[in-house]
Design an enzyme around this catalytic site. Structure first.
Site, PDB file in Angstrom:
ATOM      1  N   GLU A  60       3.724   1.720 -23.359  1.00  0.00           N
ATOM      2  CA  GLU A  60       3.995   2.399 -22.091  1.00  0.00           C
ATOM      3  C   GLU A  60       4.600   3.773 -22.371  1.00  0.00           C
ATOM      4  O   GLU A  60       5.472   3.923 -23.230  1.00  0.00           O
ATOM      5  CB  GLU A  60       4.963   1.563 -21.243  1.00  0.00           C
ATOM      6  CG  GLU A  60       5.535   2.256 -20.021  1.00  0.00           C
ATOM      7  CD  GLU A  60       4.480   2.679 -19.018  1.00  0.00           C
ATOM      8  OE1 GLU A  60       4.545   3.837 -18.555  1.00  0.00           O
ATOM      9  OE2 GLU A  60       3.586   1.868 -18.715  1.00  0.00           O
ATOM     10  N   TYR A 100      -0.455   0.140 -21.043  1.00  0.00           N
ATOM     11  CA  TYR A 100       0.142   0.561 -19.769  1.00  0.00           C
ATOM     12  C   TYR A 100       1.014  -0.587 -19.247  1.00  0.00           C
ATOM     13  O   TYR A 100       0.856  -1.037 -18.108  1.00  0.00           O
ATOM     14  CB  TYR A 100      -0.916   0.908 -18.721  1.00  0.00           C
ATOM     15  CG  TYR A 100      -1.979   1.890 -19.160  1.00  0.00           C
ATOM     16  CD1 TYR A 100      -1.795   3.264 -19.008  1.00  0.00           C
ATOM     17  CD2 TYR A 100      -3.183   1.441 -19.690  1.00  0.00           C
ATOM     18  CE1 TYR A 100      -2.793   4.162 -19.397  1.00  0.00           C
ATOM     19  CE2 TYR A 100      -4.175   2.325 -20.074  1.00  0.00           C
ATOM     20  CZ  TYR A 100      -3.976   3.688 -19.928  1.00  0.00           C
ATOM     21  OH  TYR A 100      -4.964   4.565 -20.305  1.00  0.00           O
ATOM     22  N   CYS A 119      -6.597  -0.341  -9.840  1.00  0.00           N
ATOM     23  CA  CYS A 119      -6.328  -0.132  -8.414  1.00  0.00           C
ATOM     24  C   CYS A 119      -7.293   0.867  -7.802  1.00  0.00           C
ATOM     25  O   CYS A 119      -7.179   1.208  -6.622  1.00  0.00           O
ATOM     26  CB  CYS A 119      -4.885   0.332  -8.201  1.00  0.00           C
ATOM     27  SG  CYS A 119      -4.510   1.917  -9.004  1.00  0.00           S
ATOM     28  N   CYS A 168      -1.499   6.340  12.811  1.00  0.00           N
ATOM     29  CA  CYS A 168      -0.855   6.221  11.507  1.00  0.00           C
ATOM     30  C   CYS A 168      -1.918   6.215  10.413  1.00  0.00           C
ATOM     31  O   CYS A 168      -2.995   5.648  10.568  1.00  0.00           O
ATOM     32  CB  CYS A 168      -0.034   4.931  11.450  1.00  0.00           C
ATOM     33  SG  CYS A 168       0.658   4.569   9.824  1.00  0.00           S
ATOM     34  N   CYS A 199      -2.566   1.513   7.795  1.00  0.00           N
ATOM     35  CA  CYS A 199      -3.426   0.321   7.905  1.00  0.00           C
ATOM     36  C   CYS A 199      -4.648   0.628   8.765  1.00  0.00           C
ATOM     37  O   CYS A 199      -4.712   0.257   9.939  1.00  0.00           O
ATOM     38  CB  CYS A 199      -2.626  -0.839   8.493  1.00  0.00           C
ATOM     39  SG  CYS A 199      -1.139  -1.200   7.551  1.00  0.00           S
ATOM     40  N   ASP A 204      -3.986  -1.849 -17.714  1.00  0.00           N
ATOM     41  CA  ASP A 204      -3.691  -1.702 -16.284  1.00  0.00           C
ATOM     42  C   ASP A 204      -3.262  -0.263 -16.035  1.00  0.00           C
ATOM     43  O   ASP A 204      -2.085   0.025 -15.824  1.00  0.00           O
ATOM     44  CB  ASP A 204      -2.587  -2.688 -15.882  1.00  0.00           C
ATOM     45  CG  ASP A 204      -2.350  -2.724 -14.377  1.00  0.00           C
ATOM     46  OD1 ASP A 204      -3.079  -2.029 -13.643  1.00  0.00           O
ATOM     47  OD2 ASP A 204      -1.428  -3.433 -13.946  1.00  0.00           O
ATOM     48  N   CYS A 209      -0.722  -3.367  15.550  1.00  0.00           N
ATOM     49  CA  CYS A 209       0.229  -2.264  15.509  1.00  0.00           C
ATOM     50  C   CYS A 209      -0.014  -1.299  16.652  1.00  0.00           C
ATOM     51  O   CYS A 209      -1.163  -0.933  16.937  1.00  0.00           O
ATOM     52  CB  CYS A 209       0.128  -1.540  14.171  1.00  0.00           C
ATOM     53  SG  CYS A 209       1.219  -0.122  14.031  1.00  0.00           S
ATOM     54  N   GLN A 211       4.582  -4.256  -8.264  1.00  0.00           N
ATOM     55  CA  GLN A 211       3.483  -4.441  -7.317  1.00  0.00           C
ATOM     56  C   GLN A 211       4.012  -4.687  -5.898  1.00  0.00           C
ATOM     57  O   GLN A 211       4.992  -5.407  -5.692  1.00  0.00           O
ATOM     58  CB  GLN A 211       2.606  -5.612  -7.748  1.00  0.00           C
ATOM     59  CG  GLN A 211       1.777  -5.344  -8.999  1.00  0.00           C
ATOM     60  CD  GLN A 211       0.581  -4.442  -8.753  1.00  0.00           C
ATOM     61  OE1 GLN A 211       0.359  -3.966  -7.648  1.00  0.00           O
ATOM     62  NE2 GLN A 211      -0.205  -4.215  -9.790  1.00  0.00           N
ATOM     63  N   CYS A 226       6.482  -2.008  11.951  1.00  0.00           N
ATOM     64  CA  CYS A 226       5.338  -1.905  11.048  1.00  0.00           C
ATOM     65  C   CYS A 226       4.919  -3.323  10.683  1.00  0.00           C
ATOM     66  O   CYS A 226       5.725  -4.096  10.139  1.00  0.00           O
ATOM     67  CB  CYS A 226       5.699  -1.110   9.800  1.00  0.00           C
ATOM     68  SG  CYS A 226       4.381  -1.078   8.556  1.00  0.00           S
TER      69      CYS A 226
END
Length: 443
Positions: free
Chosen positions: A323, A302, A398, A77, A80, A371, A71, A273, A157
């Site tokens: 949820e 969740y 995550c 940026c 990444c 999750d 990139c 996702q 990108c």
């Protein structure tokens, strides 16, 4: 040490955000862009009481794992930030980040399985949310510089699809041509990789506006893949972007995408996702860990729009999905019906309250998948999980820091860690997904 002074340093390790850890006369200096073992000349950018920050002036002894970023704005940026690492170095960084989070937040030394890295590692994202600014008469669309609201424009990108990049360029030119930039805050593009269809959502201060009909006509002519086009009117100057009235401009308020052997609806505000390829591996692994069969009762805590629960219901006897977001539950019910899944029951409730409902109902739970969002589970939720006492608990996370914290609490409650499987959902970035299988002792 003072700002702008230069020193020669050697990188000893990494922070959780990927900056190199170096030392000058015993003082820790954090330097983004360096790899472990590299020697470099750096300039001091800021000093605190016990540590400081630096920038790379010149790498004098590069690592064998250093590569040239694809990139053009990789250094500025905030996205990444691992592009200068090859695949092996990125795997090492993420596995060590996971282990260090368990050391720091749980006091545990773990033996994780090797991280699962799924091709493609470029152009994998199915969603991009691009801020829009008008700066000195120029339309700027890109991503924010780290720790700032300054937009770093880009032409391509490398983690977005070619189609998403073309659409970003279209909006940049169209907003300038029609002189409508002042109305815009963000452009959201959701590109379903399997079905090939696209949703576009413009986040604007008002709608309609002069030029909006021309914009719609030009967009649909240029991109026949667009099957959903809408506007969200958001006048609040806050960080909550998708807040406000949604106006459907063209098509349907959703698109559909295939995941494993099911089809799911995706709305503007739906969570789905980001990496469809790694998601298949993540969900398949989590469901395998749950060891589902036609005698299994599964709780999907969740559950969101029901993705994992619906996939699990195809193997299990009964599934309960819980949820807190009402719109997600509506989508989950539609998704279950569309996939001819009838052995799943959805509950619109906070995770803790939903788990208490399972306890009151005296449902015998064989397996549970949790999750949670980045903040992890509340203490009340973990205590309810302990009371439910599933034979197998699959925790999908995550955030390795909150994961480690929660796993420590669960082990203190009598759960035993059986497997820890990291998954590289976000190549080129510092982020990581992890699946932990826990067994309840004396369940």
């Amino acid at each position: 040490m003072e700002k702008n002074e230069t020193y020669t340093v050697t990188a000893e390790g990494y922070t959780a955000e990927g900056a190199a850890i170096t030392r000058i006369n015993g003082v820790v200096i954090f330097v983004p862009g360096l790899l472990i073992g590299e020697e470099a000349e750096i300039g001091i950018t800021a000093m605190k009481k016990n540590y400081g920050y630096g920038r790379v002036i010149k790498v004098t002894k590069p690592s064998e794992h250093r590569v040239t970023p694809k990139c053009s704005v990789a250094r500025t940026c905030g996205g990444c930030t691992l592009q200068m690492m090859d695949d092996e170095a990125q795997k090492f960084f993420k596995e060590e980040k996971l282990r260090e989070c368990f050391r720091a937040n749980a006091g545990m030394e773990i033996q994780n399985l090797p991280i699962l890295r799924v091709d493609p590692v470029w152009n994998y994202r199915n969603k991009v949310q691009i801020p829009v600014q008008l700066v000195k008469g120029e339309v700027r669309m890109g991503f924010y510089r780290t720790h700032s609201n300054d937009i770093v424009p880009y032409e391509t990108c490398m983690v977005q699809t070619e189609l998403s990049n073309r659409m970003t360029d279209f909006f940049r030119k169209e907003l300038a041509k029609l002189r409508i930039t002042d109305h815009f805050r963000h452009v959201l593009i959701k590109h379903a990789h399997r079905s090939g269809v696209v949703m576009v959502v413009i986040i604007v201060r008002d709608y309609p506006f002069a030029g909006s009909e021309k914009l719609t006509k030009d967009l649909l002519k240029e991109f026949p893949e667009v099957k959903s086009f809408s506007a969200i009117i958001n006048r609040k100057e806050s960080n909550v972007i998708l807040d406000g009235k949604e106006v459907l401009i063209y098509g349907r308020p959703y698109i559909e995408e295939q995941l494993l052997d099911a089809t799911f609806r995706i709305h503007a505000r739906s969570f789905y996702q980001i990496n469809p390829y790694a998601t298949e591996v993540l969900y398949s692994t989590a469901l395998d860990y749950a060891q589902l069969d036609k005698n299994t009762t599964l709780v999907d805590l969740y559950c969101g729009t029901g993705t994992m629960g619906i996939l699990g219901a195809k193997r299990a006897k009964k599934v309960y999905g819980i949820e807190i977001v009402a719109d997600a539950i509506k989508d989950a019910k539609i998704n279950a019906e569309a996939n001819n899944v009838h052995n799943i029951q959805f509950v619109n409730a906070d995770a803790g309250k939903g788990a208490q409902m399972i306890i009151r109902s005296r449902i015998k739970v064989d397996a549970m998948i949790v999750d949670p969002p980045r903040k992890g589970c509340s203490r009340d939720t973990l205590e309810a999980i302990n009371k439910i006492s599933p034979k197998r608990l699959v925790y999908v996370s995550c955030d390795p820091a909150t994961l480690a914290r929660d796993v420590k609490i669960l082990t203190d409650m009598g759960f035993k860690v059986e497997k820890i499987q990291p998954v590289d959902m976000f190549p080129q970035t510092v982020h990581i997904e992890t699946i932990v299988l826990l067994q309840k002792l004396n369940s």
